[in-house]
Design a protein around this motif. Sequence first.
Motif, mmCIF file in Angstrom:
data_model
loop_
_atom_site.group_PDB
_atom_site.id
_atom_site.type_symbol
_atom_site.label_atom_id
_atom_site.label_comp_id
_atom_site.label_asym_id
_atom_site.label_seq_id
_atom_site.Cartn_x
_atom_site.Cartn_y
_atom_site.Cartn_z
ATOM 1 N N ALA A 151 -0.704 4.498 9.746
ATOM 2 C CA ALA A 151 -0.824 3.697 8.532
ATOM 3 C C ALA A 151 -2.001 4.006 7.586
ATOM 4 O O ALA A 151 -2.825 4.586 8.052
ATOM 5 N N VAL A 152 -2.049 3.594 6.262
ATOM 6 C CA VAL A 152 -2.903 3.868 5.380
ATOM 7 C C VAL A 152 -3.122 2.378 4.783
ATOM 8 O O VAL A 152 -2.554 1.654 4.556
ATOM 9 N N GLY A 153 -4.370 1.975 4.938
ATOM 10 C CA GLY A 153 -4.998 0.766 4.324
ATOM 11 C C GLY A 153 -5.821 1.044 3.312
ATOM 12 O O GLY A 153 -6.301 2.106 3.086
ATOM 13 N N MET A 154 -5.906 0.005 2.602
ATOM 14 C CA MET A 154 -6.820 0.090 1.361
ATOM 15 C C MET A 154 -7.621 -1.107 1.176
ATOM 16 O O MET A 154 -7.527 -2.093 1.522
ATOM 17 N N GLN A 155 -8.946 -0.792 0.642
ATOM 18 C CA GLN A 155 -9.832 -1.941 0.100
ATOM 19 C C GLN A 155 -10.160 -1.731 -1.312
ATOM 20 O O GLN A 155 -10.964 -0.597 -1.610
ATOM 21 N N LEU A 156 -10.068 -2.500 -2.041
ATOM 22 C CA LEU A 156 -9.938 -2.326 -3.527
ATOM 23 C C LEU A 156 -11.323 -3.462 -4.017
ATOM 24 O O LEU A 156 -11.587 -4.420 -3.538
ATOM 25 N N GLY A 203 -0.479 -5.502 5.284
ATOM 26 C CA GLY A 203 -0.717 -4.914 3.924
ATOM 27 C C GLY A 203 -0.907 -3.417 4.057
ATOM 28 O O GLY A 203 -1.310 -2.900 3.198
ATOM 29 N N GLN A 204 -0.819 -2.864 5.172
ATOM 30 C CA GLN A 204 -0.915 -1.475 5.325
ATOM 31 C C GLN A 204 0.555 -0.815 5.126
ATOM 32 O O GLN A 204 1.614 -1.236 5.418
ATOM 33 N N ILE A 205 0.256 0.411 4.684
ATOM 34 C CA ILE A 205 1.513 1.074 4.449
ATOM 35 C C ILE A 205 1.861 2.064 5.687
ATOM 36 O O ILE A 205 0.948 2.934 6.146
ATOM 37 N N ARG A 206 2.986 1.964 6.361
ATOM 38 C CA ARG A 206 3.353 2.414 7.364
ATOM 39 C C ARG A 206 3.931 4.154 7.320
ATOM 40 O O ARG A 206 4.781 4.033 6.441
ATOM 41 N N PHE A 251 -9.961 4.056 1.331
ATOM 42 C CA PHE A 251 -8.400 4.359 1.950
ATOM 43 C C PHE A 251 -8.938 4.702 3.482
ATOM 44 O O PHE A 251 -9.949 5.416 3.601
ATOM 45 N N THR A 252 -8.313 3.993 4.039
ATOM 46 C CA THR A 252 -8.441 4.503 5.479
ATOM 47 C C THR A 252 -7.043 4.667 6.189
ATOM 48 O O THR A 252 -6.092 4.035 6.071
ATOM 49 N N VAL A 253 -7.055 5.860 6.972
ATOM 50 C CA VAL A 253 -5.890 6.314 7.595
ATOM 51 C C VAL A 253 -6.090 6.198 9.166
ATOM 52 O O VAL A 253 -7.169 6.562 9.864
ATOM 53 N N HIS A 276 -9.722 7.530 9.899
ATOM 54 C CA HIS A 276 -10.638 8.142 8.800
ATOM 55 C C HIS A 276 -10.737 7.431 7.855
ATOM 56 O O HIS A 276 -9.340 7.035 7.427
ATOM 57 N N SER A 277 -11.765 7.022 6.985
ATOM 58 C CA SER A 277 -11.907 6.504 5.893
ATOM 59 C C SER A 277 -12.479 7.420 4.630
ATOM 60 O O SER A 277 -13.144 8.428 4.801
ATOM 61 N N PHE A 278 -11.868 7.310 3.357
ATOM 62 C CA PHE A 278 -12.037 7.991 2.443
ATOM 63 C C PHE A 278 -12.645 7.091 1.180
ATOM 64 O O PHE A 278 -11.967 6.201 1.020
#
Length: 183
Positions: A40-45, A64-67, A96-98, A110-112
């Motif tokens: 999953a990909v999560g976002m913090q805006l 709210g994460q993209i699977r 962005f966190t995978v 992993h966070s970017f």
Amino acid sequence: MIREPFQVEFRFAKSYLEHEEGINHLWIRLPPLIGMKRAAVGMQLPVGIYWTEDAGAYPMDADGQIRLEPSNSPSELLLEIYTLQPISPGLTELIFTVSCIEGSGEEWAHSFAVPLMIVDEEEAEPPVMDHEIVRKVKGRQWHNSQHPVDQGNREPLDCTPRKQIRYDPHYRSELEKQYSIEG
């Protein structure tokens, strides 16, 4: 099993986001997710920046994460981000966190930090465009009828002709005939 280095590519359609009623698109390319049970990909805006929560072919979970589906080929996301109210110009970051669960059950993430320039469009130079990403955005808009084209109108534009209704002033239904009082 994916470990170091875990390379994710991020590219914006244009070089900055306008501080008020601005829009930009972010393309994300993840490496193949081989042997994963779940990814999953999560976002913090930052405050004042939003996204359309439309990840194309990828579903969203309740958090709210993209699977993402584990696959042997790279995964690509194309996300629309925007501002509504004025926010402070300057450099900010999108986080962005995978996160993945491997076949063995081991969990890792992993966070970017993706830098994003916010500018006052009245004082800014014209943006530098990434034409490859612009083509991807245009292609997605033509193929995805649920994509909001107009920033102010979040509903898809319905251009189907409406059924024409003709009114006959002399028509009366059975109930109207039964209960009418003529005078």
